[in-house]
Design a protein around this motif. Structure first.
Motif, PDB file in Angstrom:
ATOM      1  N   VAL A 124     -41.210 -34.188  45.810  1.00 49.74           N
ATOM      2  CA  VAL A 124     -40.183 -33.257  45.345  1.00 49.74           C
ATOM      3  C   VAL A 124     -40.704 -32.630  44.057  1.00 49.74           C
ATOM      4  CG1 VAL A 124     -38.925 -35.069  44.076  1.00 49.74           C
ATOM      5  CG2 VAL A 124     -37.750 -32.951  44.732  1.00 49.74           C
ATOM      6  N   THR A 125     -40.605 -31.321  43.975  1.00 57.07           N
ATOM      7  CA  THR A 125     -41.013 -30.605  42.769  1.00 57.07           C
ATOM      8  C   THR A 125     -39.751 -30.189  42.032  1.00 57.07           C
ATOM      9  OG1 THR A 125     -43.022 -29.777  43.836  1.00 57.07           O
ATOM     10  CG2 THR A 125     -42.274 -28.621  41.862  1.00 57.07           C
ATOM     11  N   VAL A 126     -39.645 -30.622  40.780  1.00 58.15           N
ATOM     12  CA  VAL A 126     -38.476 -30.329  39.957  1.00 58.15           C
ATOM     13  C   VAL A 126     -38.946 -29.646  38.682  1.00 58.15           C
ATOM     14  CG1 VAL A 126     -36.445 -31.267  38.794  1.00 58.15           C
ATOM     15  CG2 VAL A 126     -37.295 -32.354  40.881  1.00 58.15           C
ATOM     16  N   ASP A 127     -38.524 -28.406  38.491  1.00 57.30           N
ATOM     17  CA  ASP A 127     -38.900 -27.625  37.309  1.00 57.30           C
ATOM     18  C   ASP A 127     -40.400 -27.712  37.025  1.00 57.30           C
ATOM     19  OD1 ASP A 127     -36.540 -26.348  36.628  1.00 57.30           O
ATOM     20  OD2 ASP A 127     -35.778 -28.065  35.508  1.00 57.30           O
ATOM     21  N   PHE A 128     -41.188 -27.373  38.073  1.00 61.16           N
ATOM     22  CA  PHE A 128     -42.630 -27.187  37.973  1.00 61.16           C
ATOM     23  C   PHE A 128     -43.425 -28.489  37.880  1.00 61.16           C
ATOM     24  CE2 PHE A 128     -40.259 -23.841  35.770  1.00 61.16           C
ATOM     25  CZ  PHE A 128     -40.463 -22.801  36.662  1.00 61.16           C
ATOM     26  N   HIS A 129     -42.763 -29.636  38.051  1.00 56.80           N
ATOM     27  CA  HIS A 129     -43.459 -30.921  38.058  1.00 56.80           C
ATOM     28  C   HIS A 129     -43.292 -31.560  39.432  1.00 56.80           C
ATOM     29  CE1 HIS A 129     -44.268 -30.897  33.739  1.00 56.80           C
ATOM     30  NE2 HIS A 129     -43.021 -30.496  33.556  1.00 56.80           N
ATOM     31  N   ARG A 130     -44.421 -31.893  40.075  1.00 56.13           N
ATOM     32  CA  ARG A 130     -44.377 -32.492  41.405  1.00 56.13           C
ATOM     33  C   ARG A 130     -44.318 -34.010  41.277  1.00 56.13           C
ATOM     34  NH1 ARG A 130     -47.907 -34.735  44.991  1.00 56.13           N
ATOM     35  NH2 ARG A 130     -47.467 -34.423  47.223  1.00 56.13           N
ATOM     36  N   HIS A 131     -43.397 -34.629  42.022  1.00 55.04           N
ATOM     37  CA  HIS A 131     -43.217 -36.073  41.979  1.00 55.04           C
ATOM     38  C   HIS A 131     -43.395 -36.647  43.383  1.00 55.04           C
ATOM     39  CE1 HIS A 131     -41.429 -35.704  37.937  1.00 55.04           C
ATOM     40  NE2 HIS A 131     -40.862 -34.618  38.417  1.00 55.04           N
ATOM     41  N   PRO A 132     -44.381 -37.502  43.596  1.00 53.02           N
ATOM     42  CA  PRO A 132     -44.510 -38.162  44.902  1.00 53.02           C
ATOM     43  C   PRO A 132     -43.397 -39.184  45.069  1.00 53.02           C
ATOM     44  CG  PRO A 132     -46.149 -39.023  43.368  1.00 53.02           C
ATOM     45  CD  PRO A 132     -45.458 -37.898  42.667  1.00 53.02           C
ATOM     46  N   ARG A 148     -38.244 -47.268  48.508  1.00 54.14           N
ATOM     47  CA  ARG A 148     -37.366 -47.840  47.484  1.00 54.14           C
ATOM     48  C   ARG A 148     -37.525 -47.133  46.136  1.00 54.14           C
ATOM     49  NH1 ARG A 148     -36.848 -54.396  48.588  1.00 54.14           N
ATOM     50  NH2 ARG A 148     -36.081 -54.185  50.734  1.00 54.14           N
ATOM     51  N   SER A 149     -37.213 -45.880  46.157  1.00 50.76           N
ATOM     52  CA  SER A 149     -37.261 -45.096  44.930  1.00 50.76           C
ATOM     53  C   SER A 149     -36.037 -44.194  44.872  1.00 50.76           C
ATOM     54  CB  SER A 149     -38.544 -44.268  44.856  1.00 50.76           C
ATOM     55  OG  SER A 149     -38.608 -43.323  45.911  1.00 50.76           O
ATOM     56  N   GLY A 175     -28.850 -26.766  37.878  1.00 51.48           N
ATOM     57  CA  GLY A 175     -29.700 -25.781  37.222  1.00 51.48           C
ATOM     58  C   GLY A 175     -31.175 -25.997  37.390  1.00 51.48           C
ATOM     59  N   ALA A 176     -31.582 -27.207  37.756  1.00 48.64           N
ATOM     60  CA  ALA A 176     -33.009 -27.485  37.931  1.00 48.64           C
ATOM     61  C   ALA A 176     -33.520 -26.842  39.213  1.00 48.64           C
ATOM     62  CB  ALA A 176     -33.265 -28.991  37.971  1.00 48.64           C
ATOM     63  N   VAL A 177     -34.648 -26.176  39.123  1.00 49.61           N
ATOM     64  CA  VAL A 177     -35.270 -25.563  40.296  1.00 49.61           C
ATOM     65  C   VAL A 177     -36.071 -26.651  41.013  1.00 49.61           C
ATOM     66  CG1 VAL A 177     -36.916 -23.832  41.071  1.00 49.61           C
ATOM     67  CG2 VAL A 177     -35.361 -23.313  39.191  1.00 49.61           C
ATOM     68  N   HIS A 178     -35.883 -26.776  42.319  1.00 49.77           N
ATOM     69  CA  HIS A 178     -36.545 -27.872  43.026  1.00 49.77           C
ATOM     70  C   HIS A 178     -36.942 -27.469  44.446  1.00 49.77           C
ATOM     71  CE1 HIS A 178     -32.283 -28.219  44.199  1.00 49.77           C
ATOM     72  NE2 HIS A 178     -32.711 -28.793  45.320  1.00 49.77           N
ATOM     73  N   ARG A 179     -37.858 -28.252  45.007  1.00 50.29           N
ATOM     74  CA  ARG A 179     -38.327 -28.017  46.373  1.00 50.29           C
ATOM     75  C   ARG A 179     -38.752 -29.349  46.978  1.00 50.29           C
ATOM     76  NH1 ARG A 179     -42.611 -25.284  45.335  1.00 50.29           N
ATOM     77  NH2 ARG A 179     -44.137 -26.907  45.843  1.00 50.29           N
ATOM     78  N   TRP A 180     -38.301 -29.626  48.197  1.00 50.82           N
ATOM     79  CA  TRP A 180     -38.687 -30.825  48.939  1.00 50.82           C
ATOM     80  C   TRP A 180     -39.882 -30.495  49.820  1.00 50.82           C
ATOM     81  CZ3 TRP A 180     -36.146 -35.248  47.714  1.00 50.82           C
ATOM     82  CH2 TRP A 180     -34.873 -35.145  47.150  1.00 50.82           C
ATOM     83  N   ASP A 181     -40.887 -31.369  49.847  1.00 51.84           N
ATOM     84  CA  ASP A 181     -42.080 -31.158  50.672  1.00 51.84           C
ATOM     85  C   ASP A 181     -42.446 -32.438  51.413  1.00 51.84           C
ATOM     86  OD1 ASP A 181     -42.837 -28.405  49.933  1.00 51.84           O
ATOM     87  OD2 ASP A 181     -43.209 -29.244  47.946  1.00 51.84           O
ATOM     88  N   ASP A 182     -42.908 -32.278  52.636  1.00 57.19           N
ATOM     89  CA  ASP A 182     -43.459 -33.395  53.422  1.00 57.19           C
ATOM     90  C   ASP A 182     -42.486 -34.565  53.526  1.00 57.19           C
ATOM     91  OD1 ASP A 182     -45.883 -31.938  53.614  1.00 57.19           O
ATOM     92  OD2 ASP A 182     -46.482 -32.677  51.650  1.00 57.19           O
TER      93      ASP A 182
END
Length: 275
Positions: free
Chosen positions: A53-61, A65-66, A73-80
């Motif tokens: 998930v990318t939240v405000d230009f930072h990608r987080h794997p 269990r996470s 207001g945060a811009v986000h995108r779900w991937d894979d």
């Protein structure tokens, strides 16, 4: 970068519910792979599977269990996320019922992703299961209140990493709220010190203790985040950004942006468009 999709909180059914839930399977049906911005909180509990998930230009794997937390207001995108199993809880900022959890959801720089320790997982899972059960119950006099109570329990059990320091600094809480309300008009940390009635040194010390940043740096980072959102997703020009963020002209804004990021607004925007 694709244009942003604005999402407004619209609870399903006839109830004016402040809390809604869905599975990742349902998210996959709705998700078009584009960037989104919501006016509500999105809290996800992942049982299994990998994606990002990318939240405000930072990608987080994301992994087994996470948890993921995306604030309004945060811009986000779900991937894979094809194999991800879990649930999402959608809720308005006023949904939590305890003082501590209401303070927590007001934190603007939420941790976007963290792992849930094995020792905490049974409690998180139980809190989520109870929330899911109540959220799906038929309408009744108590059914709109119980999901709020259980949301508060789930948030408490998740122990978000951002939950500790900011909540213990009342001066910082006041500063944070004031910055969120006025950062488009006031860029000087001295303004917030005067407005709140604190000496600049006292205010900056409180912000430093809570966030590790000076009051000035905190204000600058908030302005830059909004500028990046406007440049990348709303596709605004530097001149339009300057106008929306309270700068006298595009040149002044460009110097400010370059000093903070090392790039001119147009260069940064072009770089993001190419990704």
């Amino acid at each position: 970068m694709s244009a942003i999709r604005q999402m407004t909180y619209q609870p399903a059914g006839r109830r004016a519910a402040a809390v809604e839930t869905m599975t990742f399977g349902r998210l996959r049906e709705l998700n078009d792979g584009g960037t989104q911005r919501a006016d509500f909180h999105i809290l996800a509990v992942i049982d299994a599977g990998f994606g990002s998930v990318t939240v405000d230009f930072h990608r987080h794997p994301i992994q087994d269990r996470s948890a993921v937390w995306i604030p309004p207001g945060a811009v986000h995108r779900w991937d894979d996320i094809a194999e991800v199993v879990g649930h999402l809880v959608l809720f308005v900022p006023t949904a939590p019922v305890t003082h501590a959890t209401r303070e927590l959801v007001a934190v603007p720089d939420l941790a976007a992703h963290w792992s849930i320790p094995d020792a905490d997982w049974p409690f998180v899972d139980a809190a989520r299961s109870h929330l899911l059960l109540e959220a799906s119950a038929p309408p009744s006099d108590s059914s709109t209140e119980l999901p709020k109570i259980l949301l508060s329990a789930l948030v408490t059990r998740l122990h978000p990493p951002h939950a500790e320091a900011p909540l213990t600094h009342p001066v910082f809480r006041l500063f944070r709220s004031s910055v969120e309300a006025h950062f488009r008009q006031h860029h000087d940390a001295g303004y917030y010190a005067r407005t709140l009635g604190y000496a600049p040194r006292t205010l900056s010390r409180a912000v430093q203790q809570a966030t590790g940043r000076t009051a000035k740096a905190y204000v600058v980072e908030r302005i830059i985040l909004e500028a990046k959102r406007l440049l990348a997703h709303d596709r605004l020009t530097a001149a339009r950004c300057a106008d929306m963020l309270g700068f006298p002209d595009a040149s002044n804004f460009s110097v400010f942006f370059h000093r903070a990021t090392g790039k001119r607004p147009g260069v940064w925007q072009a770089t993001m468009a190419g990704e």
